[in-house]
Design an enzyme around this catalytic site. Structure first.
Site, PDB file in Angstrom:
ATOM      1  N   HIS A 185      -1.839   7.785   3.271  1.00  0.00           N
ATOM      2  CA  HIS A 185      -0.967   7.072   2.561  1.00  0.00           C
ATOM      3  C   HIS A 185      -0.969   7.218   1.115  1.00  0.00           C
ATOM      4  O   HIS A 185      -0.232   6.302   0.313  1.00  0.00           O
ATOM      5  CB  HIS A 185      -1.620   5.549   2.783  1.00  0.00           C
ATOM      6  CG  HIS A 185      -1.432   5.057   4.089  1.00  0.00           C
ATOM      7  ND1 HIS A 185      -0.347   4.341   4.519  1.00  0.00           N
ATOM      8  CD2 HIS A 185      -2.157   5.264   5.169  1.00  0.00           C
ATOM      9  CE1 HIS A 185      -0.469   4.092   5.897  1.00  0.00           C
ATOM     10  NE2 HIS A 185      -1.601   4.669   6.372  1.00  0.00           N
ATOM     11  N   LYS A 199       3.546  -6.782  -6.338  1.00  0.00           N
ATOM     12  CA  LYS A 199       2.752  -5.877  -5.634  1.00  0.00           C
ATOM     13  C   LYS A 199       1.461  -5.854  -6.219  1.00  0.00           C
ATOM     14  O   LYS A 199       1.363  -6.379  -7.424  1.00  0.00           O
ATOM     15  CB  LYS A 199       3.391  -4.441  -5.718  1.00  0.00           C
ATOM     16  CG  LYS A 199       3.881  -4.021  -7.057  1.00  0.00           C
ATOM     17  CD  LYS A 199       4.560  -2.863  -7.073  1.00  0.00           C
ATOM     18  CE  LYS A 199       6.102  -3.039  -6.828  1.00  0.00           C
ATOM     19  NZ  LYS A 199       6.591  -2.265  -5.432  1.00  0.00           N
ATOM     20  N   ARG A 200       0.317  -4.934  -5.946  1.00  0.00           N
ATOM     21  CA  ARG A 200      -0.879  -4.878  -6.460  1.00  0.00           C
ATOM     22  C   ARG A 200      -0.707  -4.473  -7.852  1.00  0.00           C
ATOM     23  O   ARG A 200       0.297  -3.684  -8.053  1.00  0.00           O
ATOM     24  CB  ARG A 200      -1.724  -3.730  -5.620  1.00  0.00           C
ATOM     25  CG  ARG A 200      -2.226  -4.433  -4.466  1.00  0.00           C
ATOM     26  CD  ARG A 200      -3.107  -5.622  -4.645  1.00  0.00           C
ATOM     27  NE  ARG A 200      -4.478  -5.284  -5.262  1.00  0.00           N
ATOM     28  CZ  ARG A 200      -5.700  -5.300  -4.716  1.00  0.00           C
ATOM     29  NH1 ARG A 200      -5.685  -5.829  -3.391  1.00  0.00           N
ATOM     30  NH2 ARG A 200      -6.753  -4.777  -5.280  1.00  0.00           N
ATOM     31  N   LYS A 211       1.893   1.805 -10.844  1.00  0.00           N
ATOM     32  CA  LYS A 211       2.939   0.905 -10.330  1.00  0.00           C
ATOM     33  C   LYS A 211       3.759   0.254 -11.525  1.00  0.00           C
ATOM     34  O   LYS A 211       4.979  -0.080 -11.440  1.00  0.00           O
ATOM     35  CB  LYS A 211       2.537  -0.115  -9.423  1.00  0.00           C
ATOM     36  CG  LYS A 211       2.068   0.254  -8.011  1.00  0.00           C
ATOM     37  CD  LYS A 211       1.652  -0.913  -7.248  1.00  0.00           C
ATOM     38  CE  LYS A 211       0.669  -0.728  -6.078  1.00  0.00           C
ATOM     39  NZ  LYS A 211       1.581  -0.266  -4.864  1.00  0.00           N
ATOM     40  N   THR A 236       6.991  -0.682   0.625  1.00  0.00           N
ATOM     41  CA  THR A 236       7.475  -1.384   1.711  1.00  0.00           C
ATOM     42  C   THR A 236       8.215  -2.590   1.599  1.00  0.00           C
ATOM     43  O   THR A 236       9.096  -2.827   2.157  1.00  0.00           O
ATOM     44  CB  THR A 236       6.502  -1.559   2.885  1.00  0.00           C
ATOM     45  OG1 THR A 236       5.222  -2.030   2.420  1.00  0.00           O
ATOM     46  CG2 THR A 236       6.187  -0.469   3.824  1.00  0.00           C
ATOM     47  N   LYS A 268      11.865  -4.725   2.284  1.00  0.00           N
ATOM     48  CA  LYS A 268      11.983  -6.364   2.389  1.00  0.00           C
ATOM     49  C   LYS A 268      13.053  -6.995   1.551  1.00  0.00           C
ATOM     50  O   LYS A 268      13.985  -7.573   1.988  1.00  0.00           O
ATOM     51  CB  LYS A 268      10.633  -7.057   2.228  1.00  0.00           C
ATOM     52  CG  LYS A 268       9.609  -6.393   3.236  1.00  0.00           C
ATOM     53  CD  LYS A 268       8.199  -7.002   3.074  1.00  0.00           C
ATOM     54  CE  LYS A 268       7.008  -6.082   3.816  1.00  0.00           C
ATOM     55  NZ  LYS A 268       5.668  -6.296   3.327  1.00  0.00           N
TER      56      LYS A 268
HETATM   57  C1  C3B Z   1      -0.223   2.006   0.470  1.00  0.00           C
HETATM   58  C2  C3B Z   1       0.496   2.848  -0.667  1.00  0.00           C
HETATM   59  O1  C3B Z   1       0.466   2.757  -2.025  1.00  0.00           O
HETATM   60  C3  C3B Z   1       2.210   2.564  -0.548  1.00  0.00           C
HETATM   61  O2  C3B Z   1       3.079   3.361  -1.031  1.00  0.00           O
HETATM   62  C4  C3B Z   1       2.615   2.473   1.204  1.00  0.00           C
HETATM   63  O3  C3B Z   1       3.699   2.080   1.328  1.00  0.00           O
HETATM   64  C5  C3B Z   1       1.493   1.827   1.965  1.00  0.00           C
HETATM   65  O4  C3B Z   1       0.232   2.356   1.682  1.00  0.00           O
HETATM   66  C6  C3B Z   1       1.888   1.955   3.415  1.00  0.00           C
HETATM   67  O5  C3B Z   1       1.978   3.115   3.736  1.00  0.00           O
HETATM   68  N1  C3B Z   1      -1.789   2.399   0.270  1.00  0.00           N
HETATM   69  C7  C3B Z   1      -2.572   1.175   0.177  1.00  0.00           C
HETATM   70  O6  C3B Z   1      -1.954   0.226   0.127  1.00  0.00           O
HETATM   71  N2  C3B Z   1      -3.823   1.368   0.179  1.00  0.00           N
HETATM   72  C8  C3B Z   1      -4.208   2.745   0.054  1.00  0.00           C
HETATM   73  N3  C3B Z   1      -5.543   3.104  -0.036  1.00  0.00           N
HETATM   74  C9  C3B Z   1      -3.636   3.844   0.144  1.00  0.00           C
HETATM   75  C10 C3B Z   1      -2.102   3.638   0.188  1.00  0.00           C
END
Ligand code: C3B
Length: 831
Positions: free
Chosen positions: A372, A565-566, A571, A676, A680
């Site tokens: 991921h 988002k986080r 980001k 994601t 949405k």
């Molecule tokens: C996240 C990624 O940062 C996102 O780009 C991705 O959409 C999602 O996973 C789902 O695939 N991600 C996360 O939330 N935590 C992690 N340790 C690595 C990836």
């Protein structure tokens, strides 16, 4: 183990195999029965929390019957099972989702009304199950939803953390973390299974087995016990109910009476406390690994209990070991459960007496691995000395896996010592580190990324050596998706009824590509008007939420510009707030008349920063300091408002996401694996301002590049800027420079405090290329504003984009996994 139902009372068998009546009277009676017995409430002291509990437990009873029916059904047809192993499941709330899935929302609403409560209020009594950090955990929750809705024989496996993702408070502009005591209230959505528990060992030493020629025994270990809690996953419009089996560490038997009797009270509970710690708390890190011993123990407790349970379930099929990988597929959600590979190998050799090769062939036909992220700080590595101390047998197995793997590589590429060093599971650092991604690749039959661009990048960069060894076919793409149940139907009922009207029925909820029918209404005046009205309604709801949570009044006539988002440097919330400062300066310099002609904007931020992530927390502070100045500036009024909504979580997202006009997905190209929430937002009629990264790329392909606002450097250009000294020496452009000047003037408080943020937005400190993308980012904002002035054009884009999102249902992702990786088939449960 009871043998079978033949000795059970036939009334009992009858009762569980019948569906409960669905009328309001039955539902009301079930709620009242629960309230008066289980919850010991009378009409005098019942509150809306009680109404929630009564209704929720009543629904749960319906789900549990179907959960058992589903499992029995798949047993009876000897279906191959898939198990989605994930340290995180970011579920959010379940009540509304369950009512909608069972098609009983009206009936429950009426029953609640009869009791004297409003359904909206009762729904708000539920606490989120926040057993995840962000995208990865929420993806796991969408995936189990899709497994259930599409009738796949699939379960999730995870950990039942006593404390989930921390609650975020904002005090004086700073993030303050409070524990998430989500289990303080009774939890209707789990069912304890004390009869399902497994012993899990730590520490100790290994010795060659006397009785098993291939095996070792693990001696002098400390033994813990993991117990199952089942969390039913309602399938929408199908009888199929899935399950997330969560493990919790059992502690009571560890109480030491001897120490207690001798007066050593804290010593008496020491072992209990140590065991309790294992499933106490979710590590609040998104995309970051810090190599802590407790985390390793959590991972192993999880992995060991899960693999033992998977094997126990397999054994009830009565099939031979040679059939294991025909009956079981296991998906590793990132490397967090990668130790499962070593654990299955260990059990097959040490407990089942298999030879290495036979065991290894079963293992590698069973596991598949999803990557991921490519961020180096997120890559899991475990110090070898620590592994050896806590899991001595597993370290031995990992060494052997590595030895056989490196021998294989050596044969393919003789005398390439650099390759061997690069590709080894054991990194020759000091101390040595076990690279979990490499273990996951070697132990899996497929490896996938989560969006096309990301899957391409991992093949070209971090895993390129493995592509040389295994060939390209082992590496595939499965683009992420989101569940239309929660992310359209549940969070936006107003929009859902428009889609239902366009499609002709609600079949789009489980067959989301049918929403393409919306495109036929793009020129229908009445439909367009109602589309716009839905957006306005959702904006008004968000405006009320903002008033309630932050005390800030915003106008729902403004353009709602949202980034939730986080909080992470990659980001680039920092770039966003810097552009807000730029906009503020520009507005300040305008005549009042000119200011009125600008599109008014509400810029919304929300998201948590990992508790140890200094820069991310400072970004939150800067956002709040800017908001303070801007929102209290009488000259500015409604032309610009800045809001940081505290405690972003799934249930907050359900209010925020449907209300966007534009949402921002502006990571440095190549850094966001997928994203994601971008999906949405567009499904809910919002447009995207984004970089050429992650799923933005495929969203653009689907909706058309004229529909979307893209800017910034491309992934393959990033390194040039990052490592180019000449570029580092170039001063930032005048727009960005003016923003730095404003911060340095002290307008937002002590300028020294924000110096680190200025340092990481230009020159050598600008790892995420804020200064490189800033000019094109501002231009993209201008384009958004231009389009927003043309309401007709805006509504057209909004409808067209929403209509073209069929690909991004997680049902499609799950079909892809099922067909290309798991080799399983859906079957509608018949019971
Ligand atoms: C996240 C990624 O940062 C996102 O780009 C991705 O959409 C999602 O996973 C789902 O695939 N991600 C996360 O939330 N935590 C992690 N340790 C690595 C990836």
């Amino acid at each position: 183990q009871p043998k079978h139902s033949d000795h059970l009372n036939s009334e009992f068998v009858d009762y569980v195999s019948k569906e409960l009546p669905r009328d309001e009277k039955t539902i009301l009676t079930s709620i009242i029965t629960l309230l008066s017995s289980t919850f010991f409430k009378t009409p005098h002291n019942t509150t809306s929390v009680d109404a929630y509990n009564g209704a929720a437990f009543s629904i749960r009873n319906r789900l549990l019957r179907r959960l058992d029916g589903t499992d029995q059904f798949f047993n009876s047809i000897k279906a191959k099972r898939v198990y989605y192993m994930s340290l995180e499941f970011l579920i959010g709330r379940t009540f509304d989702n369950a009512m909608l899935a069972l098609g009983l929302k009206n009936e429950y609403s009426n029953a609640i009304k009869t009791l004297g409560y409003k359904m909206e209020d009762v729904i708000d009594e539920e606490r989120d199950a926040a057993l995840g950090n962000g995208g990865l955990g929420r993806l796991a929750a969408c995936f189990v939803d899709s497994l259930a809705c599409s009738n796949y024989p699939g379960w999730g496996y995870g950990l039942r953390y006593k404390y989930g993702m921390f609650q975020q408070q904002i005090i004086n502009g700073y993030q303050v973390e409070a524990p998430d005591c989500w289990l303080d209230n009774p939890n209707p959505w789990e069912f304890p299974r004390p009869e399902i528990s497994y012993k899990v060992k730590f520490y100790g030493n290994v010795a060659k087995s006397a009785s098993n020629p291939h095996g070792y025994t693990w001696e002098n270990a400390v033994e813990y016990e993991a117990m199952a809690f089942d969390v039913p996953v309602p399938g929408y419009g199908t009888k199929n109910v899935g399950n997330i089996r969560l493990w919790s560490c059992k502690t009571n038997h560890l109480f030491d009476l001897n120490r207690f009797n001798s007066g050593d009270y804290s010593g008496a509970t020491a072992n209990m406390v140590a065991a309790d710690m294992l499933t106490n708390v979710l590590y609040p890190n998104d995309n970051h690994n810090n190599g802590k011993e407790l985390r390793l123990k959590q991972e192993y407790l999880f992995v060991s209990a899960t693999i033992q349970d998977v094997i126990a379930r397999f054994k009830t099929s009565g099939k031979a070991w040679s059939e294991f990988s025909h009956m079981v597929a296991i998906q590793l959600n990132d490397t967090h459960p990668a130790l499962g590979i070593a654990e299955l190998q260990r059990i097959l050799i040490d407990d089942e007496g298999m030879e290495w090769d036979q065991a290894w062939s079963i293992v590698t036909k069973t596991f598949a691995f999803t990557n991921h992220t490519i961020l180096p700080e997120a890559m899991e590595k475990w110090s070898v000395p620590m592994l050896g101390k806590i899991l001595p047998r597993h370290l031995g197995i990992i060494y052997d896996i590595n030895l056989f793997f490196l021998q294989h590589v050596e044969k393919l590429y003789p005398n390439d010592r650099d390759l061997l060093a690069r590709i080894s599971i054991i990194e020759e650092s000091s101390p040595q580190q076990a690279r979990m991604a490499y273990l996951a690749i070697v132990g899996s039959h497929h490896v996938n990324g989560v969006a096309q661009i990301h899957s391409d990048i991992i093949k070209d960069t971090i895993f390129s050596d493995f592509v040389k060894v295994y060939g390209p076919d082992k590496f595939v793409n499965v683009t992420n998706g989101v569940a239309p149940r929660r992310w359209v139907n549940q969070c936006n009922p107003e929009l859902a009824s428009l889609i239902t009207e366009a499609v002709g029925d609600d079949s789009w909820v489980n067959h989301y590509s049918k929403s393409s029918k919306l495109e036929e209404f793009v020129d229908d005046e009445d439909f367009r008007r109602r589309w716009w009205e839905v957006k306005q309604t959702k904006k008004e709801q968000l405006a009320r939420y903002i008033k309630n949570t932050c005390g800030i009044e915003v106008s729902s006539n403004a353009l709602f510009d949202i980034q939730v988002k986080r909080i992470h440097e990659y980001k680039r919330q920092l770039m966003n707030i810097l552009s807000v400062i730029y906009r503020y300066n520009k507005l300040k310099n305008m005549s009042p008349q000119m200011r009125k002609e600008q599109v008014p904007r509400v810029v919304v931020f929300a998201g948590k920063a990992a508790s140890g992530y200094y820069i991310a927390k400072l970004i939150i502070k800067l956002i709040n300091s800017v908001a303070d100045v801007v929102n209290n500036d009488k000259d500015i009024g409604d032309s610009l408002k800045v809001v940081f909504i505290p405690d972003y979580c799934v249930s907050a997202a359900e209010v925020i996401i449907p209300a966007s006009d534009i949402s921002q997905h502006i990571s440095t190209a190549g850094t966001e694996a997928s994203g994601t929430s971008n999906m949405k937002f567009v499904m809910n009629g919002g447009l995207i301002l984004g970089t050429v990264d992650g799923a933005n790329v495929e969203i653009t392909e689907e909706v058309g590049d004229e529909q979307i606002f893209m800017f910034g450097v491309l992934a393959h250009e990033v390194d040039d800027f990052r490592y180019n000294q000449r570029y580092h020496a170039t001063p930032p452009d005048s727009a960005l420079q003016s923003v730095f000047d404003t911060i340095r003037s002290g307008l937002f408080g002590n300028p020294n405090e924000f110096n680190p943020l200025i340092e990481c937005s230009h020159g050598a400190g600008d790892n995420y290329l804020v200064s490189v993308d800033f000019p094109s980012y501002l231009m993209a904002h201008d384009a958004v504003e231009e389009l927003y002035k043309d309401n007709d054009a805006w509504v057209t884009k909004s409808i067209l984009c929403a209509a073209r999102m069929g690909k991004f249902s997680s049902d499609r992702s799950i079909d892809d996994y099922a067909e290309n990786i798991w080799n399983i088939e859906p079957t509608a449960a018949d019971f």
